[in-house]
Design an enzyme around this catalytic site. Structure first.
Site, mmCIF file in Angstrom:
data_model
loop_
_atom_site.group_PDB
_atom_site.id
_atom_site.type_symbol
_atom_site.label_atom_id
_atom_site.label_comp_id
_atom_site.label_asym_id
_atom_site.label_seq_id
_atom_site.Cartn_x
_atom_site.Cartn_y
_atom_site.Cartn_z
ATOM 1 N N ASP A 173 29.938 5.443 31.185
ATOM 2 C CA ASP A 173 28.845 4.851 30.400
ATOM 3 C C ASP A 173 27.976 3.948 31.285
ATOM 4 O OD1 ASP A 173 31.093 3.211 30.576
ATOM 5 O OD2 ASP A 173 31.019 2.502 28.500
ATOM 6 N N ASP A 183 28.888 17.516 33.583
ATOM 7 C CA ASP A 183 27.878 18.292 32.853
ATOM 8 C C ASP A 183 26.807 17.360 32.310
ATOM 9 O OD1 ASP A 183 26.705 20.516 31.419
ATOM 10 O OD2 ASP A 183 27.577 19.624 29.611
ATOM 11 N N TYR A 230 36.835 21.725 29.631
ATOM 12 C CA TYR A 230 36.338 23.105 29.662
ATOM 13 C C TYR A 230 37.463 24.130 29.716
ATOM 14 C CZ TYR A 230 31.417 21.905 30.253
ATOM 15 O OH TYR A 230 30.135 21.460 30.047
ATOM 16 N N ASP A 242 22.578 16.520 33.795
ATOM 17 C CA ASP A 242 21.317 16.632 33.039
ATOM 18 C C ASP A 242 20.527 15.331 33.203
ATOM 19 O OD1 ASP A 242 21.928 19.197 32.060
ATOM 20 O OD2 ASP A 242 21.174 18.723 30.054
ATOM 21 N N LYS A 289 36.445 7.363 33.034
ATOM 22 C CA LYS A 289 36.525 6.438 31.909
ATOM 23 C C LYS A 289 37.970 5.974 31.856
ATOM 24 C CE LYS A 289 34.849 4.478 28.142
ATOM 25 N NZ LYS A 289 33.795 3.453 28.117
HETATM 26 C C1 IPM Z 1 25.725 23.857 32.858
HETATM 27 C C2 IPM Z 1 25.631 24.415 31.462
HETATM 28 C C3 IPM Z 1 26.940 25.113 31.130
HETATM 29 C C4 IPM Z 1 28.041 24.071 31.194
HETATM 30 C C5 IPM Z 1 26.970 25.845 29.792
HETATM 31 C C6 IPM Z 1 25.849 26.864 29.678
HETATM 32 C C7 IPM Z 1 28.305 26.508 29.556
HETATM 33 O O1 IPM Z 1 25.325 23.419 30.542
HETATM 34 O O2 IPM Z 1 25.937 24.647 33.794
HETATM 35 O O3 IPM Z 1 25.580 22.644 33.027
HETATM 36 O O4 IPM Z 1 28.276 23.346 30.214
HETATM 37 O O5 IPM Z 1 28.681 23.981 32.233
HETATM 38 MN MN MN Z 2 24.966 21.479 31.444
#
Ligand code: IPM
Ligand code: MN
Length: 327
Positions: free
Chosen positions: A205, A229, A121, A233, A172
């Site tokens: 993984d 990130d 990032y 999710d 990794k």
């Molecule tokens: C998160 C989001 C952000 C990230 C995006 C919107 C830049 O996906 O906070 O997880 O990748 O950090």
């Molecule tokens: Mn995200």
């Protein structure tokens, strides 16, 4: 005592879920002095503004920042993400991204700590011979000893404060032999100071398989920015859905305000339909209150969310009213 909160509703469902989160927070009786900032993709499309320097400076003066979501169709990828959200994370040195996942039915009670200011990032890289057949694009991952160590140390402290006292490093190391080596070595050195904390290591993984098949094994997980990130999710998906996943972008040293936001995005496809789930924003606001020392109010909000039952068929505002009523 009143807390000064900067509110960035942002795009899509962001303003809708933030309104419910503030409704619930205020229903606890906590005094919040809020200032709204019109920032995000919609503002950018209107007048080209992303995050003026003076607004960034103003944000430093708040006790915390609450953000809904950013992302608008029609704005090229990265403009708002880098120009607004990542700029705030980096400038305010919010080096911890803390994302808890709790689902009692599956024995899930874990916290993922994602390094929040470095890695892929950081913006390292660029183009050579852009637009030509011989084009080259590089995007490096930046890992500093200081940045990795402070993130790992925070994670050990957090693990030590929890009942299971366990920390898993996810990376990794079998392929990313430079960055992975720095993370593993730093992890091992810091671990020696925390003999009371059990440790494990998973390649990212394999961690994905465990997140799906056996998430109950995790207590605290620490990982880099991009792995974190993606993994968070997945963490949301296996623990009730991304509509329930909260996060805090923390400056643990408190030299600048921290920013709290749901893990989910702006969901432009359902914006304005009143069907967005505000629980992730509500739980993010509970994290905000915790961080400001309002632990009683935060606990009551979490308890009300846990009691809320199945809210899938309820509207955004109805869920806010319902949770506020359960306080
Ligand atoms: C998160 C989001 C952000 C990230 C995006 C919107 C830049 O996906 O906070 O997880 O990748 O950090
Ligand atoms: Mn995200």
């Amino acid at each position: 005592m009143s807390h000064r909160i900067a509110v960035i509703g942002g795009d899509g469902i962001g303003p809708e879920v933030v309104a419910e989160a503030l409704k619930v927070a205020r229903a606890t009786g906590v005094d919040l002095d809020t200032v709204e900032y019109d920032l995000g993709g919609a503002r950018y499309l209107r007048d080209g503004t992303i995050l003026p320097d003076e607004v960034l400076e103003e944000l430093r003066g708040f006790d915390a920042i609450l953000l809904g979501a950013v992302g608008t169709p029609g704005v090229p990828p990265g403009v708002i993400e880098r120009g607004l959200l990542l700029t705030i994370r980096f400038a305010l040195d919010q080096y911890i991204n803390q994302r808890p996942f709790v689902l009692p039915e599956r024995d899930i009670d874990m916290i993922v700590i994602r390094e929040n200011t470095e890695g892929s990032y950081a913006g390292e890289g660029g183009f050579l011979r852009h637009g030509t057949p011989h084009e080259i694009a590089t995007q490096g991952s930046v890992n500093t000893r200081m940045g990795v160590e402070r993130c790992i140390r925070y994670s050990f402290e957090l693990a030590r404060s929890r009942e299971r006292k366990h920390l898993t490093l996810v990376h990794k190391t079998n392929v990313l032999t430079f960055a992975g080596d720095l993370w593993q070595r730093t992890f091992d050195i810091v671990a020696a100071e925390y003999p009371d904390v059990g440790t494990a290591y998973n390649h990212v993984d394999a961690a994905c398989i465990h997140f799906v098949q056996d998430p109950a094994r995790f207590d605290v997980v620490v990982t880099d920015n991009l792995f974190g990130d993606i993994l968070t999710d997945l963490g949301g998906a296996v623990s009730g859905g991304i509509g329930f996943a909260a996060s805090g972008n923390l400056n643990p040293d408190r030299v600048a305000p921290s920013l709290f936001e749901p893990v989910h995005g702006s969901a432009p496809d359902i914006a304005g339909t009143g069907t967005a789930n505000p629980i992730a924003a509500v739980l993010s606001t509970a994290m905000l209150l915790d961080f400001l020392g309002e632990t009683g109010a935060a606990e009551r909000i979490r308890a009300a969310c846990a009691k809320a039952g199945d809210t899938a068929s309820m509207s955004t505002t109805a869920i806010g009213d319902h949770v506020a009523g359960l306080l």
